[in-house]
Design an enzyme around this catalytic site. Structure first.
Site, PDB file in Angstrom:
ATOM      1  N   SER A 122      29.610  45.553  49.954  1.00 50.25           N
ATOM      2  CA  SER A 122      29.381  45.354  51.552  1.00 50.25           C
ATOM      3  C   SER A 122      30.616  45.880  51.802  1.00 50.25           C
ATOM      4  O   SER A 122      29.838  45.912  53.876  1.00 50.25           O
ATOM      5  CB  SER A 122      28.926  44.022  51.651  1.00 50.25           C
ATOM      6  OG  SER A 122      30.060  42.870  51.889  1.00 50.25           O
ATOM      7  N   ASN A 129      29.035  39.281  49.296  1.00 55.00           N
ATOM      8  CA  ASN A 129      29.850  37.917  49.105  1.00 55.00           C
ATOM      9  C   ASN A 129      29.217  37.503  47.947  1.00 55.00           C
ATOM     10  O   ASN A 129      28.318  35.953  48.522  1.00 55.00           O
ATOM     11  CB  ASN A 129      30.240  37.465  50.307  1.00 55.00           C
ATOM     12  CG  ASN A 129      31.453  38.094  51.418  1.00 55.00           C
ATOM     13  OD1 ASN A 129      30.929  39.213  50.829  1.00 55.00           O
ATOM     14  ND2 ASN A 129      31.864  37.434  50.749  1.00 55.00           N
ATOM     15  N   ASP A 168      36.544  45.674  29.313  1.00 54.89           N
ATOM     16  CA  ASP A 168      37.148  44.590  29.824  1.00 54.89           C
ATOM     17  C   ASP A 168      38.641  44.544  29.870  1.00 54.89           C
ATOM     18  O   ASP A 168      38.914  44.430  28.664  1.00 54.89           O
ATOM     19  CB  ASP A 168      36.951  43.539  29.966  1.00 54.89           C
ATOM     20  CG  ASP A 168      37.109  42.305  31.236  1.00 54.89           C
ATOM     21  OD1 ASP A 168      37.733  42.526  31.467  1.00 54.89           O
ATOM     22  OD2 ASP A 168      36.117  42.195  32.138  1.00 54.89           O
ATOM     23  N   SER A 218      38.969  43.051  45.451  1.00 56.80           N
ATOM     24  CA  SER A 218      39.715  41.901  46.765  1.00 56.80           C
ATOM     25  C   SER A 218      40.084  42.554  48.348  1.00 56.80           C
ATOM     26  O   SER A 218      41.079  43.592  48.120  1.00 56.80           O
ATOM     27  CB  SER A 218      41.285  40.773  45.830  1.00 56.80           C
ATOM     28  OG  SER A 218      41.428  40.222  47.335  1.00 56.80           O
ATOM     29  N   ARG A 271      28.711  35.627  56.492  1.00 54.11           N
ATOM     30  CA  ARG A 271      29.344  36.294  55.410  1.00 54.11           C
ATOM     31  C   ARG A 271      27.373  35.802  54.916  1.00 54.11           C
ATOM     32  O   ARG A 271      27.179  34.584  55.064  1.00 54.11           O
ATOM     33  CB  ARG A 271      30.193  35.658  53.768  1.00 54.11           C
ATOM     34  CG  ARG A 271      31.100  35.598  54.546  1.00 54.11           C
ATOM     35  CD  ARG A 271      31.532  37.396  54.487  1.00 54.11           C
ATOM     36  NE  ARG A 271      32.517  37.491  54.385  1.00 54.11           N
ATOM     37  CZ  ARG A 271      33.501  37.946  55.896  1.00 54.11           C
ATOM     38  NH1 ARG A 271      32.893  38.644  56.717  1.00 54.11           N
ATOM     39  NH2 ARG A 271      34.770  38.421  55.856  1.00 54.11           N
ATOM     40  N   ILE A 323      40.498  50.685  32.325  1.00 54.57           N
ATOM     41  CA  ILE A 323      39.913  51.935  33.005  1.00 54.57           C
ATOM     42  C   ILE A 323      40.299  52.281  33.464  1.00 54.57           C
ATOM     43  O   ILE A 323      39.772  54.055  34.079  1.00 54.57           O
ATOM     44  CB  ILE A 323      38.410  51.040  34.101  1.00 54.57           C
ATOM     45  CG1 ILE A 323      38.337  50.955  35.257  1.00 54.57           C
ATOM     46  CG2 ILE A 323      37.028  50.071  33.593  1.00 54.57           C
ATOM     47  CD1 ILE A 323      37.236  50.473  36.611  1.00 54.57           C
ATOM     48  N   TYR A 346      40.243  48.527  50.025  1.00 52.50           N
ATOM     49  CA  TYR A 346      39.149  48.159  48.935  1.00 52.50           C
ATOM     50  C   TYR A 346      38.345  48.665  49.211  1.00 52.50           C
ATOM     51  O   TYR A 346      37.165  48.954  48.711  1.00 52.50           O
ATOM     52  CB  TYR A 346      38.925  46.401  48.785  1.00 52.50           C
ATOM     53  CG  TYR A 346      37.983  45.823  48.423  1.00 52.50           C
ATOM     54  CD1 TYR A 346      37.919  46.320  46.640  1.00 52.50           C
ATOM     55  CD2 TYR A 346      37.148  45.020  48.963  1.00 52.50           C
ATOM     56  CE1 TYR A 346      36.483  45.085  46.241  1.00 52.50           C
ATOM     57  CE2 TYR A 346      35.942  44.643  48.201  1.00 52.50           C
ATOM     58  CZ  TYR A 346      35.952  45.128  47.067  1.00 52.50           C
ATOM     59  OH  TYR A 346      34.867  44.710  46.306  1.00 52.50           O
ATOM     60  N   PHE A 356      33.761  37.756  36.526  1.00 49.20           N
ATOM     61  CA  PHE A 356      32.307  36.795  37.322  1.00 49.20           C
ATOM     62  C   PHE A 356      31.019  37.539  37.432  1.00 49.20           C
ATOM     63  O   PHE A 356      29.960  36.645  36.325  1.00 49.20           O
ATOM     64  CB  PHE A 356      33.094  36.145  38.361  1.00 49.20           C
ATOM     65  CG  PHE A 356      31.730  35.843  39.895  1.00 49.20           C
ATOM     66  CD1 PHE A 356      31.031  34.620  38.890  1.00 49.20           C
ATOM     67  CD2 PHE A 356      32.159  36.452  40.521  1.00 49.20           C
ATOM     68  CE1 PHE A 356      29.871  34.359  39.955  1.00 49.20           C
ATOM     69  CE2 PHE A 356      31.248  35.770  41.691  1.00 49.20           C
ATOM     70  CZ  PHE A 356      30.109  35.109  41.239  1.00 49.20           C
ATOM     71  N   ILE A 357      31.029  38.496  37.911  1.00 45.95           N
ATOM     72  CA  ILE A 357      30.105  38.694  38.171  1.00 45.95           C
ATOM     73  C   ILE A 357      29.174  39.649  36.773  1.00 45.95           C
ATOM     74  O   ILE A 357      27.969  39.355  35.560  1.00 45.95           O
ATOM     75  CB  ILE A 357      29.354  39.572  38.860  1.00 45.95           C
ATOM     76  CG1 ILE A 357      30.149  39.144  39.913  1.00 45.95           C
ATOM     77  CG2 ILE A 357      28.175  40.783  39.214  1.00 45.95           C
ATOM     78  CD1 ILE A 357      30.834  40.231  41.760  1.00 45.95           C
TER      79      ILE A 357
HETATM   80  C1  UD2 Z   1      34.372  41.325  50.938  1.00 44.10           C
HETATM   81  C2  UD2 Z   1      32.910  41.633  51.198  1.00 44.10           C
HETATM   82  C3  UD2 Z   1      32.455  41.124  49.376  1.00 44.10           C
HETATM   83  C4  UD2 Z   1      32.927  42.162  48.097  1.00 44.10           C
HETATM   84  C5  UD2 Z   1      34.170  41.407  48.144  1.00 44.10           C
HETATM   85  C6  UD2 Z   1      35.212  41.143  46.881  1.00 44.10           C
HETATM   86  C7  UD2 Z   1      33.362  42.206  53.087  1.00 44.10           C
HETATM   87  C8  UD2 Z   1      31.826  41.518  54.442  1.00 44.10           C
HETATM   88  N1  UD2 Z   1      32.426  40.949  51.869  1.00 44.10           N
HETATM   89  O1  UD2 Z   1      34.452  39.326  50.424  1.00 44.10           O
HETATM   90  O2  UD2 Z   1      31.673  41.823  49.359  1.00 44.10           O
HETATM   91  O3  UD2 Z   1      33.209  42.661  47.750  1.00 44.10           O
HETATM   92  O4  UD2 Z   1      34.989  41.385  49.396  1.00 44.10           O
HETATM   93  O5  UD2 Z   1      36.236  40.768  46.388  1.00 44.10           O
HETATM   94  O6  UD2 Z   1      33.524  42.787  53.816  1.00 44.10           O
HETATM   95  N2  UD2 Z   1      38.295  33.258  53.735  1.00 44.10           N
HETATM   96  C9  UD2 Z   1      38.984  31.922  54.020  1.00 44.10           C
HETATM   97  N3  UD2 Z   1      39.750  30.749  53.304  1.00 44.10           N
HETATM   98  C10 UD2 Z   1      40.479  31.359  51.865  1.00 44.10           C
HETATM   99  C11 UD2 Z   1      39.787  32.286  51.672  1.00 44.10           C
HETATM  100  C12 UD2 Z   1      39.209  33.126  52.570  1.00 44.10           C
HETATM  101  O7  UD2 Z   1      39.129  31.645  55.293  1.00 44.10           O
HETATM  102  O8  UD2 Z   1      40.956  30.096  51.201  1.00 44.10           O
HETATM  103  C13 UD2 Z   1      38.070  33.727  54.361  1.00 44.10           C
HETATM  104  C14 UD2 Z   1      38.702  35.736  54.427  1.00 44.10           C
HETATM  105  O9  UD2 Z   1      38.970  35.424  55.680  1.00 44.10           O
HETATM  106  C15 UD2 Z   1      37.148  36.081  54.843  1.00 44.10           C
HETATM  107  C16 UD2 Z   1      35.964  35.214  53.896  1.00 44.10           C
HETATM  108  O10 UD2 Z   1      36.193  33.923  53.679  1.00 44.10           O
HETATM  109  O11 UD2 Z   1      36.418  36.173  56.354  1.00 44.10           O
HETATM  110  C17 UD2 Z   1      35.414  35.195  52.676  1.00 44.10           C
HETATM  111  O12 UD2 Z   1      36.513  35.837  51.855  1.00 44.10           O
HETATM  112  P1  UD2 Z   1      36.453  36.346  50.525  1.00 44.10           P
HETATM  113  O13 UD2 Z   1      37.930  36.763  50.609  1.00 44.10           O
HETATM  114  O14 UD2 Z   1      35.734  35.279  49.569  1.00 44.10           O
HETATM  115  O15 UD2 Z   1      35.582  37.643  50.445  1.00 44.10           O
HETATM  116  P2  UD2 Z   1      35.406  39.089  51.413  1.00 44.10           P
HETATM  117  O16 UD2 Z   1      34.867  38.826  52.345  1.00 44.10           O
HETATM  118  O17 UD2 Z   1      36.687  39.348  51.910  1.00 44.10           O
END
Ligand code: UD2
Length: 314
Positions: A121, A173, A33, A81, A212, A57, A144, A12-13
């Site tokens: 982050s 994010n 990849d 993740s 976020r 990798i 992670y 994606f990125i």
């Molecule tokens: C983390 C990092 C981000 C990046 C990413 C890679 C933080 C703050 N951010 O993202 O920078 O490295 O990892 O994956 O640590 N959620 C729901 N419902 C869903 C899916 C997610 O509520 O169906 C919530 C989840 O619990 C979280 C937020 O949405 O509070 C964001 O989740 P995410 O998986 O999009 O990303 P996050 O924050 O783990």
């Protein structure tokens, strides 16, 4: 002409970084990849200007052969993740730490000038103060987060010990076109987009009040290129965020409003390793890298929704 390599370039990125390089005149880009979470279709219309090295990798010799002769490397390949790193810690560790070490080592051994590393982050964990500044002590809450932090430390050490110009960008994010919504580990905004298009309610983990700093992918890709050119930044870490924060409840409400639908979310248990609040202080990135995010959340969501609509419905 200089050789550029993007690890995770079919993702994606990474595929956005490939496009940014081509848009800015790179001519040709090499992608490393393993197509585990990346897709060749992410590079479809630029395929003639891309050489895809289907390499994992974790395979040092394969990485080294693909990187040989490169001037700049963008290291985005990862298992990205928080929950997956808890459910399956071993592959996550091997790819995110051992794989990252392989990339730096290959860069150092083949004379790469600069590598830009996709840090996270998540390294901050829960801080008492917002926004989050690079000088704060990291407090990783998940495998992670710890793995991505190790990649930063190795970036700094490869610079100080081996002279590799490594720059780490803590992505906040990232969302936008081509983010794969099909896995339970997918980024929340890609899941929101799919739910909206299919008229389904998303599940929010916790009360939906977590925040976020959602950052549009083109802004992050642009910053990667800036970091590959800036002077005096080797060995350093910068936030790659927008400087804002929104709750999940707010974002889902905005999406419903823009589409004129009402789909109350379901709420489930909080996720292990989840950070509560996230917002970048962008001062250092603006000052040293020329960071200048162009996309508000409203604009980014609009562009992203348009893309999902045309690709998921088509
Ligand atoms: C983390 C990092 C981000 C990046 C990413 C890679 C933080 C703050 N951010 O993202 O920078 O490295 O990892 O994956 O640590 N959620 C729901 N419902 C869903 C899916 C997610 O509520 O169906 C919530 C989840 O619990 C979280 C937020 O949405 O509070 C964001 O989740 P995410 O998986 O999009 O990303 P996050 O924050 O783990």
């Amino acid at each position: 002409m200089s050789k550029y390599v993007v690890t995770g370039g079919a993702g994606f990125i990474g595929s956005s970084v490939v496009r940014a390089l081509l848009d800015q005149g790179a001519g040709h880009v090499h992608v490393i990849d393993n197509l585990l979470t990346g897709y060749e279709k992410n590079l479809e219309e630029v395929a003639r200007q891309v050489t895809l090295h289907r390499v994992d990798i974790r395979d040092f010799e394969g990485v080294k052969a693909a990187i040989a002769g490169a001037e700049k490397v963008f290291h985005l390949a990862a298992i990205p993740s928080v929950p997956k790193s808890i459910d399956e810690p071993v592959p996550s560790h091997e790819v995110n730490i051992d794989g990252t070490f392989n990339v730096y080592r290959a860069c150092a051994e083949t004379g790469v000038k600069r590598v830009v590393y996709a840090a996270s982050s998540s390294a901050y964990g829960d801080t008492e103060v917002l926004p989050k500044v690079e000088t704060m002590v990291p407090q990783p809450l998940s495998p992670y987060a710890a793995q991505k932090l190790m990649g930063e430390y190795y970036a700094s050490v490869f610079h100080s010990c081996f002279g590799l110009e490594a720059v780490a960008l803590r992505f906040f994010n990232v969302y936008g076109p081509r983010q794969d919504p099909s896995s339970p580990y997918s980024g929340v905004l890609s899941i929101f987009m799919k739910c909206l298009i299919e008229g389904r309610r998303p599940t929010l983990f916790g009360d939906g009040g977590q925040t976020r700093d959602f950052t549009y992918v083109a802004d992050v890709a642009g910053l990667c290129l800036k970091a590959s050119r800036a002077s005096g930044v080797a060995g350093k870490v910068y936030n790659a965020g927008n400087g804002n924060r929104y709750t999940l409840n707010e974002v889902w409400q905005t999406l419903q409003d823009t589409q004129g639908v009402t789909l109350a979310p379901n709420y489930g248990p909080s996720r292990a390793g989840d950070v509560r609040d996230s917002q970048a202080d962008t001062t250092a990135a603006v000052r040293d890298l020329g960071h200048a995010p162009q996309y508000s959340l409203a604009e980014g969501l609009r562009l992203t929704f348009d893309w999902y609509k045309s690709s998921l419905v088509a």
